[in-house]
Write a protein that holds these residues in place. Structure first.
Motif, PDB file in Angstrom:
ATOM      1  N   THR A  62       1.067  -1.304   0.297  1.00 50.12           N
ATOM      2  CA  THR A  62      -0.057  -0.218  -0.120  1.00 50.12           C
ATOM      3  C   THR A  62       0.593   1.371   0.089  1.00 50.12           C
ATOM      4  O   THR A  62       0.188   2.002   0.208  1.00 50.12           O
ATOM      5  CB  THR A  62      -0.855  -0.157   1.475  1.00 50.12           C
ATOM      6  N   LEU A  63       2.163   1.232  -0.277  1.00 52.04           N
ATOM      7  CA  LEU A  63       2.707   1.945  -0.262  1.00 52.04           C
ATOM      8  C   LEU A  63       2.727   3.675  -1.714  1.00 52.04           C
ATOM      9  O   LEU A  63       2.950   4.324  -1.070  1.00 52.04           O
ATOM     10  CB  LEU A  63       4.578   1.975  -0.624  1.00 52.04           C
ATOM     11  N   ASP A  64       2.401   2.927  -2.523  1.00 49.81           N
ATOM     12  CA  ASP A  64       2.019   3.603  -3.736  1.00 49.81           C
ATOM     13  C   ASP A  64       1.261   4.723  -3.324  1.00 49.81           C
ATOM     14  O   ASP A  64       0.585   5.718  -3.709  1.00 49.81           O
ATOM     15  CB  ASP A  64       1.904   2.968  -5.257  1.00 49.81           C
ATOM     16  N   ALA A  65       0.082   3.980  -3.046  1.00 49.03           N
ATOM     17  CA  ALA A  65      -1.411   4.654  -2.202  1.00 49.03           C
ATOM     18  C   ALA A  65      -1.337   4.969  -1.379  1.00 49.03           C
ATOM     19  O   ALA A  65      -1.678   6.490  -1.409  1.00 49.03           O
ATOM     20  CB  ALA A  65      -2.380   3.261  -2.420  1.00 49.03           C
ATOM     21  N   GLU A  66      -0.488   5.450  -0.407  1.00 50.10           N
ATOM     22  CA  GLU A  66      -0.207   5.693   0.956  1.00 50.10           C
ATOM     23  C   GLU A  66       0.970   7.636   0.115  1.00 50.10           C
ATOM     24  O   GLU A  66       0.572   8.518   0.506  1.00 50.10           O
ATOM     25  CB  GLU A  66       0.927   5.147   1.998  1.00 50.10           C
ATOM     26  N   LYS A  67       1.826   6.846  -0.721  1.00 47.88           N
ATOM     27  CA  LYS A  67       2.003   8.211  -1.271  1.00 47.88           C
ATOM     28  C   LYS A  67       1.542   9.246  -2.509  1.00 47.88           C
ATOM     29  O   LYS A  67       1.317  10.352  -2.087  1.00 47.88           O
ATOM     30  CB  LYS A  67       3.194   7.994  -2.058  1.00 47.88           C
ATOM     31  N   GLN A  68       0.650   9.016  -3.101  1.00 49.74           N
ATOM     32  CA  GLN A  68      -0.617   9.934  -3.565  1.00 49.74           C
ATOM     33  C   GLN A  68      -1.931  10.154  -2.352  1.00 49.74           C
ATOM     34  O   GLN A  68      -1.743  11.040  -3.272  1.00 49.74           O
ATOM     35  CB  GLN A  68      -1.071   8.534  -4.462  1.00 49.74           C
TER      36      GLN A  68
ATOM     37  N   TRP B 143       1.022  11.872   1.699  1.00 52.74           N
ATOM     38  CA  TRP B 143       2.381  11.981   1.689  1.00 52.74           C
ATOM     39  C   TRP B 143       1.684  13.792   1.005  1.00 52.74           C
ATOM     40  O   TRP B 143       2.559  14.671   1.577  1.00 52.74           O
ATOM     41  CB  TRP B 143       3.486  11.222   0.816  1.00 52.74           C
ATOM     42  N   TYR B 144       1.637  13.587   0.031  1.00 55.03           N
ATOM     43  CA  TYR B 144       1.262  14.968  -0.966  1.00 55.03           C
ATOM     44  C   TYR B 144      -0.198  15.919  -0.199  1.00 55.03           C
ATOM     45  O   TYR B 144      -0.039  17.037  -0.701  1.00 55.03           O
ATOM     46  CB  TYR B 144       1.016  14.569  -2.127  1.00 55.03           C
TER      47      TYR B 144
END
Length: 95
Positions: A35-41, A44-45
């Motif tokens: 789930t790191l990609d979804a968290e980043k998207q 994070w921003y």
């Protein structure tokens, strides 16, 4: 209960606890990586808010607790293959 039975129960319980902790840690780490990609998207921003702080706390607290527990299980408890019956009795039945 015979001390030999107590030793067997203690070692099997400790071994099961170690295996369960490392299985949980592996699954949680795998989930974090998936789930790191979804968290980043999505997180994070985004601007910091109370919800963002709660998300990071909820996401990382369990992982930190499991890492701490795994470290304790590896370093402070004896290797059960090295524990003999007299050692076990001295640890648990001496007053």
């Amino acid at each position: 209960m015979d001390p030999g039975d107590s030793l067997f129960l203690f070692t099997s319980s400790l071994t099961n606890t170690r295996y369960s902790t490392f299985a949980a840690l592996s699954f949680l780490w795998y989930d974090h990586l998936l789930t790191l990609d979804a968290e980043k998207q999505f997180v994070w921003y985004s601007p910091w808010s109370f919800g963002t702080i709660l998300f990071f706390f909820n996401r990382n607290f369990g992982l930190l607790v499991l890492i701490f527990n795994a470290a304790i299980l590896l370093t402070s408890l004896p290797n059960m293959s090295e524990v003999t019956l007299p050692d076990f009795c001295r640890l648990n039945f001496d007053t």
